[in-house]
Design an enzyme around this catalytic site. Structure first.
Site, PDB file in Angstrom:
ATOM      1  CE  LYS A 161      80.538  28.945  50.850  1.00  0.00           C
ATOM      2  NZ  LYS A 161      80.282  30.292  51.369  1.00  0.00           N
ATOM      3  CG  ASN A 162      78.001  28.865  54.181  1.00  0.00           C
ATOM      4  OD1 ASN A 162      79.055  29.314  53.723  1.00  0.00           O
ATOM      5  ND2 ASN A 162      76.887  28.851  53.485  1.00  0.00           N
ATOM      6  NE  ARG A 202      84.392  33.009  47.333  1.00  0.00           N
ATOM      7  CZ  ARG A 202      84.018  34.241  47.694  1.00  0.00           C
ATOM      8  NH1 ARG A 202      83.797  35.164  46.786  1.00  0.00           N
ATOM      9  NH2 ARG A 202      83.864  34.553  48.961  1.00  0.00           N
ATOM     10  CG  ASP A 239      73.570  29.380  50.156  1.00  0.00           C
ATOM     11  OD1 ASP A 239      74.135  29.200  51.244  1.00  0.00           O
ATOM     12  OD2 ASP A 239      73.337  30.506  49.688  1.00  0.00           O
ATOM     13  NE  ARG A 272      76.192  38.255  50.812  1.00  0.00           N
ATOM     14  CZ  ARG A 272      76.919  37.131  50.787  1.00  0.00           C
ATOM     15  NH1 ARG A 272      77.696  36.884  49.757  1.00  0.00           N
ATOM     16  NH2 ARG A 272      76.881  36.299  51.811  1.00  0.00           N
ATOM     17  CB  CYS A 280      79.248  39.417  45.972  1.00  0.00           C
ATOM     18  SG  CYS A 280      77.860  38.640  46.760  1.00  0.00           S
TER      19      CYS A 280
HETATM   20  C1  EPZ Z   1      75.238  33.376  54.914  1.00  0.00           C
HETATM   21  O1  EPZ Z   1      75.530  34.645  54.364  1.00  0.00           O
HETATM   22  C2  EPZ Z   1      75.916  32.364  54.003  1.00  0.00           C
HETATM   23  N1  EPZ Z   1      77.358  32.582  54.024  1.00  0.00           N
HETATM   24  C3  EPZ Z   1      75.388  32.518  52.574  1.00  0.00           C
HETATM   25  O2  EPZ Z   1      76.000  31.499  51.782  1.00  0.00           O
HETATM   26  C4  EPZ Z   1      73.880  32.276  52.606  1.00  0.00           C
HETATM   27  O3  EPZ Z   1      73.357  32.491  51.296  1.00  0.00           O
HETATM   28  C5  EPZ Z   1      73.215  33.260  53.577  1.00  0.00           C
HETATM   29  O4  EPZ Z   1      73.818  33.130  54.890  1.00  0.00           O
HETATM   30  C6  EPZ Z   1      71.712  33.012  53.714  1.00  0.00           C
HETATM   31  O5  EPZ Z   1      71.483  31.711  54.120  1.00  0.00           O
HETATM   32  C7  EPZ Z   1      78.069  32.104  55.090  1.00  0.00           C
HETATM   33  O6  EPZ Z   1      77.527  31.550  56.023  1.00  0.00           O
HETATM   34  C8  EPZ Z   1      79.542  32.289  55.029  1.00  0.00           C
HETATM   35  P1  EPZ Z   1      72.493  36.801  55.777  1.00  0.00           P
HETATM   36  P2  EPZ Z   1      75.162  35.993  55.203  1.00  0.00           P
HETATM   37  O7  EPZ Z   1      73.110  37.740  56.733  1.00  0.00           O
HETATM   38  O8  EPZ Z   1      75.385  35.748  56.634  1.00  0.00           O
HETATM   39  C9  EPZ Z   1      70.736  40.966  54.390  1.00  0.00           C
HETATM   40  C10 EPZ Z   1      77.014  30.617  49.864  1.00  0.00           C
HETATM   41  O9  EPZ Z   1      76.718  30.540  48.664  1.00  0.00           O
HETATM   42  N2  EPZ Z   1      71.559  41.547  55.455  1.00  0.00           N
HETATM   43  O10 EPZ Z   1      71.557  35.739  56.293  1.00  0.00           O
HETATM   44  O11 EPZ Z   1      75.846  37.117  54.545  1.00  0.00           O
HETATM   45  C11 EPZ Z   1      71.599  40.425  53.257  1.00  0.00           C
HETATM   46  O12 EPZ Z   1      71.945  41.465  52.360  1.00  0.00           O
HETATM   47  C12 EPZ Z   1      76.781  31.906  50.632  1.00  0.00           C
HETATM   48  O13 EPZ Z   1      77.515  29.677  50.542  1.00  0.00           O
HETATM   49  C13 EPZ Z   1      71.432  42.914  55.732  1.00  0.00           C
HETATM   50  O14 EPZ Z   1      70.652  43.619  55.108  1.00  0.00           O
HETATM   51  O15 EPZ Z   1      73.592  36.079  54.899  1.00  0.00           O
HETATM   52  C14 EPZ Z   1      70.719  39.390  52.626  1.00  0.00           C
HETATM   53  O16 EPZ Z   1      69.836  40.030  51.710  1.00  0.00           O
HETATM   54  C15 EPZ Z   1      76.114  32.963  49.769  1.00  0.00           C
HETATM   55  N3  EPZ Z   1      72.213  43.461  56.707  1.00  0.00           N
HETATM   56  C16 EPZ Z   1      69.930  38.828  53.805  1.00  0.00           C
HETATM   57  O17 EPZ Z   1      70.062  39.794  54.869  1.00  0.00           O
HETATM   58  C17 EPZ Z   1      73.093  42.702  57.439  1.00  0.00           C
HETATM   59  O18 EPZ Z   1      73.769  43.252  58.335  1.00  0.00           O
HETATM   60  C18 EPZ Z   1      70.447  37.500  54.303  1.00  0.00           C
HETATM   61  O19 EPZ Z   1      71.783  37.678  54.635  1.00  0.00           O
HETATM   62  C19 EPZ Z   1      73.209  41.322  57.146  1.00  0.00           C
HETATM   63  C20 EPZ Z   1      72.421  40.775  56.159  1.00  0.00           C
END
Ligand code: EPZ
Length: 427
Positions: A31-32, A406, A314, A130, A125
Site C-alpha cells: 500500500k505504501n 484501507r 505500522d 500529521r 487522523c
Molecule cells: C507514511 O506516512 C506511511 N503512509 C504510514 O503508514 C507510516 O506509519 C509512516 O510513513 C511512518 O512510517 C504511507 O506511506 C502512505 P511520516 P507519513 O511523514 O509519510 C510527522 C499505515 O498504517 N510529520 O514519516 O505520513 C508526522 O506527524 C500508514 O500504512 C510532520 O510533523 O509519515 C509523524 O509524527 C500510517 N510534518 C512523523 O512525522 C510533516 O510534514 C512521521 O510521519 C510530515 C510528517
C-alpha cells in the site's frame, strides 16, 4: 463515518477465536508503495502500467483522485494503467486530504506538471495531527512559492531548482514528495536525513524506469539529477511488508505455522528479531518466509518504534496484540506518532491489561483474552483487534472493517484459507 462523535460502524468481522493459523498466504502489493507511485505517474504525462497493485480502498481512492485531476485510469485486477497526458486540475481539497492524507504526494507531481498545486489542510487522523509542514518546506527549498490561507496552501513554481536539502526528521512522505518534485527540477538535488523505507526504494526504481536519474534511496542521502521529462513505463510494486508482519503477529498470537509467500526478510529484520526473542521460529524460504510458534511465547517485551530499519510503527499495534494474547508483559514505546494506542482500550475489553503513559504502553499480565465486541479506530489498530480476536476464547465482533480494508485486501478470505473462523457482515 463520524456521526457527532458516536461513530456508526456498518461493516463488521465476526471471528470465533482459538483456531491455529496454518498454511500459506500470498502477499498483496505494498500500500505504501502504490500510493506515492500512483502520484508520481502524474509527472510523466504518459502511460504507466503498474502491476501487483493492492486492491484496497486507499488504492481506489488514489485512482479516483487521479481521474479527478484529468488522468485516464484503467484497472484490471492488480494491474492499473494510468495515462496522465491530460491534467485539467491542480487542487486537492480539504475533504480529499482528510480522507486520503496520501494525496499530499500529489503536491510535488502537480508542481512539476502544472507549476501550481493547491493542497487542503490535512485532516489529522486518530493516530496523530500529521501536519505537512516538512513537505511544504522542502518544496519551498526547491524554489516553490507558498501562500497559506485558512489552512489551504497554494504552491507555485515555473521551474523547480535543485538544491542541497536536509530533512529535520526522516519523514517518509516528505522524502517521497521531495524526490518526485526534484525528479524534473533544474540541476541536482541532494536530500540528506532521508527516510530509508523500502517503499522509497520502490518509488526511486519506478521513477528511474520512467527516465529519472535518482540514486541512494534506502540510505540517508538521496541524490536526484533533474531531467527534462519522464516517459512511459511498466513497473511491478514490491510485496507489502506490513501485511507480512501482520500475518507474522497473527501466527505468533494463535500458535500457528504460516508460510508467507513473497515476504522479503530484509524488510522485516526487526520484527523477526522481536518475535524470535519471544520463541517464534522464523526461516527464509525460496519464495518467502516461514514462521512457527511451536511453544508458548515467553519473556518480557521491550519495543521502541523507529524509522526504517527500526521497528515499524505500522506493526506496533499488531505486535502488542500478540504479546497480550500470549499473556506476556512489557513496554511498547511509540516514537513516530503521538496517539497510536487507541486500540489498547479495546484490547483491555478482551482481558488485556495495557496502561498508556504518554507515548508508552505498559503491558501487565492480563487475563487470557476473551471474545468481545470491539471497535477499530484506524487501519493498524483494526488489524490488532483482529489479531487478538483470532487468539481469544469465544466469539468477537470487530466493528469498523472499513478502516481495515484501507490497507488489507481480502483479509477475511486470506485468514479463512489459513483456518480461521472469520466472516464479514456488511451493514
Ligand atoms: C507514511 O506516512 C506511511 N503512509 C504510514 O503508514 C507510516 O506509519 C509512516 O510513513 C511512518 O512510517 C504511507 O506511506 C502512505 P511520516 P507519513 O511523514 O509519510 C510527522 C499505515 O498504517 N510529520 O514519516 O505520513 C508526522 O506527524 C500508514 O500504512 C510532520 O510533523 O509519515 C509523524 O509524527 C500510517 N510534518 C512523523 O512525522 C510533516 O510534514 C512521521 O510521519 C510530515 C510528517
Amino acid at each position: 463515518m463520524a456521526n457527532g462523535g458516536s461513530e456508526i460502524f456498518l461493516d463488521t468481522y465476526h471471528i470465533r477465536g482459538g483456531y491455529y493459523l496454518n498454511g500459506e498466504v500470498a502477499l498483496s502489493g505494498a500500500k505504501n508503495s502504490v500510493l506515492p507511485i500512483f502520484a508520481a505517474s502524474v509527472v510523466t504525462g504518459a502511460q504507466s502500467k503498474i502491476v501487483n497493485c493492492p486492491e484496497i480502498s486507499d488504492s481506489e481512492n488514489m485512482r479516483d483522485i487521479l481521474k479527478m485531476l484529468g488522468c485516464s485510469v484503467h484497472k484490471d485486477g492488480g494491474t492499473v494503467v494510468i495515462d496522465s497526458a491530460q491534467i485539467s486540475a491542480h487542487t486537492i481539497g480539504e475533504k480529499l486530504m482528510s480522507t486520503m492524507r496520501s494525496s499530499v504526494f500529489l503536491a510535488g507531481s502537480l508542481l512539476v506538471r502544472c507549476g501550481i498545486a493547491e493542497i487542503g489542510k490535512p485532516g489529522g487522523c486518530k493516530i496523530g495531527a500529521r501536519p505537512i509542514d516538512i513537505h511544504i518546506d522542502m518544496l519551498k527549498a526547491l524554489g516553490a512559492e507558498a501562500e497559506e490561507n485558512e489552512g489551504r496552501v497554494v504552491l507555485k513554481a515555473r521551474k523547480l531548482k535543485g538544491a542541497q536539502l536536509t530533512l529535520p526528521f526522516p519523514s517518509v512522505g516528505a522524502t517521497e514528495n521531495t524526490i518526485i518534485a526534484a525528479s524534473c527540477a533544474d540541476g541536482e538535488t541532494v536530500l540528506s536525513n532521508a527516510a530509508r523505507e523500502p517503499e522509497i526504494v520502490d518509488l526511486q526504481d519506478f521513477l528511474n524506469r520512467c527516465g529519472a536519474k535518482i540514486k541512494g534511496a534506502g540510505t540517508h542521502t538521496v541524490t536526484i539529477e533533474g531531467v527534462k521529462e519522464l516517459h512511459a513505463a511498466e513497473y511491478e510494486i514490491i510485496p507489502d511488508r506490513i501485511e507480512a508482519g501482520t500475518f507474522m503477529c497473527m501466527a505468533a498470537a494463535t500458535k500457528g505455522e504460516i508460510h508467507i509467500k513473497n515476504a522479503r526478510p530484509a524488510h522485516l529484520e526487526t520484527v523477526s528479531e522481536a518475535l524470535e526473542a519471544l520463541g517464534c521460529e522464523i526461516r527464509t524460504t525460496q519464495n518467502g518466509m516461514w514462521i512457527k510458534q511451536s511453544k508458548p511465547l515467553r519473556g518480557t517485551v521491550e519495543i521502541t518504534t523507529a524509522p526504517f530499519p527500526g521497528f515499524p510503527t505500522d506493526l506496533q499495534p499488531q505486535f502488542t496484540a500478540a504479546v497480550c494474547a500470549a499473556g506476556l508483559t512489557g513496554v511498547v514505546r511509540e516514537k513516530i506518532f503521538e496517539n497510536r494506542f487507541g486500540y489498547a482500550k479495546e484490547l483491555n475489553k478482551m482481558g488485556a491489561a495495557i496502561e498508556i503513559c504518554g507515548k508508552n504502553a505498559i503491558i501487565t499480565r492480563g487475563h487470557l483474552l476473551k471474545g468481545n465486541r470491539v471497535v477499530a479506530e484506524d487501519l493498524r489498530g483494526g488489524a490488532a483487534l483482529v489479531t487478538a480476536a483470532l487468539a481469544a476464547e469465544g466469539d468477537s465482533i470487530v466493528c469498523g472493517t472499513e478502516y481495515i480494508k484501507r490497507g488489507y485486501f481480502s483479509l477475511d478470505k486470506k485468514l479463512r484459507l489459513l483456518g480461521a473462523e472469520i466472516k464479514e457482515h456488511n451493514g
